[in-house]
Design an enzyme around this catalytic site. Structure first.
Site, short mmCIF file in Angstrom:
data_model
loop_
_atom_site.label_atom_id
_atom_site.label_comp_id
_atom_site.label_asym_id
_atom_site.label_seq_id
_atom_site.Cartn_x
_atom_site.Cartn_y
_atom_site.Cartn_z
N CYS A 82 0.84 -1.20 0.00
CA CYS A 82 0.00 0.00 0.00
C CYS A 82 0.88 1.26 0.00
O CYS A 82 1.65 1.46 -0.93
CB CYS A 82 -1.00 -0.03 1.14
SG CYS A 82 -2.36 1.16 0.91
N HIS A 188 -3.80 -4.66 -0.57
CA HIS A 188 -3.39 -5.30 0.68
C HIS A 188 -3.47 -6.82 0.54
O HIS A 188 -4.56 -7.39 0.67
CB HIS A 188 -4.32 -4.86 1.83
CG HIS A 188 -4.10 -3.46 2.28
ND1 HIS A 188 -3.12 -3.12 3.18
CD2 HIS A 188 -4.73 -2.31 1.94
CE1 HIS A 188 -3.16 -1.81 3.41
NE2 HIS A 188 -4.12 -1.30 2.66
N GLU A 190 -2.57 -8.95 2.65
CA GLU A 190 -2.96 -9.52 3.95
C GLU A 190 -4.46 -9.42 4.19
O GLU A 190 -4.98 -10.07 5.11
CB GLU A 190 -2.18 -8.83 5.08
CG GLU A 190 -2.68 -7.46 5.49
CD GLU A 190 -2.23 -6.32 4.57
OE1 GLU A 190 -2.47 -5.16 4.94
OE2 GLU A 190 -1.66 -6.60 3.49
#
Length: 208
Positions: A82, A188, A190
């Site tokens: 990001c 992202h 994750e």
């Protein structure tokens, strides 16, 4: 033996979610502001959320810029996420204020020319043949984005020798970049469920 990954804590980013996601794909993860640990780790993750200028201020206060640059120069894996990707570029232009970035990648970060900002939610990406990060993922794979600023100069990055993956929101923008030891994603991983896990596993496979 698990690969030792440091998630750099400079005061910004989804530290714990990044830590958990990397642990799930088999990494031995430490979240730390310790620059010696960041330098010595098998792989370094540079997270980041919020404003470009604030993230750069945190990196500069910690003195982490040279450590990140030295890892890249030495061919030792770094993954930006990001705003942690955005600060790898030469500069960021937010609200008319230009902030110098780490300059490890050419080009700048500017506001997306889209009617709806932030670009938030799931979106597909266009990964080129030869991408390591997106290996094994189908073309319609979706990733989770949250941002209003992006890198638009795809051609300049390609000319610099990078493998560039794009996405579209108002315009085509850089969704991920791979060049030597440096990898980065605007989205992202994750927060991107199974597709994000595959990408992190692919990155982890590049870590010696």
């Amino acid at each position: 033996m698990s690969k030792r990954i440091v998630v750099l804590d400079y005061g910004s980013g989804n530290l714990r979610s990044a830590e958990r996601a990397l642990q799930r794909v088999g990494a031995d993860v430490t979240v730390t502001a310790d620059l010696a640990a960041a330098a010595e780790a098998d792989g370094l993750v540079v997270p980041g959320v919020g404003a470009f200028a604030a993230c750069m201020a945190g990196i500069e206060e910690l003195g982490a810029g040279p450590v990140i640059a030295e890892r890249v120069a030495a061919g030792r894996p770094v993954l930006g996420i990001c705003v942690g990707m955005q600060v790898l570029f030469a500069h960021g232009d937010e609200h008319g204020v230009v902030t110098k970035g780490l300059g490890l990648l050419p080009g700048g970060v500017t506001k997306l020319p889209a009617e709806r900002l932030p670009h938030m939610g799931w979106n597909t990406v266009d990964a080129p043949a030869g991408s390591v990060l997106f290996a094994g993922l189908p073309a319609d794979s979706r990733f989770y984005f949250v941002h209003s600023y992006a890198v638009n100069d795809v051609a300049g990055l390609v000319e610099s020798g990078a493998t560039v993956t794009t996405a579209h929101h108002g315009t085509d923008f850089v969704a991920a970049v791979e060049r030597g030891a440096l990898s980065a994603a605007q989205f992202h991983p994750e927060k991107s469920a199974d597709t994000g896990a595959v990408l992190l596993r692919n990155w982890l496979a590049t870590v010696d």
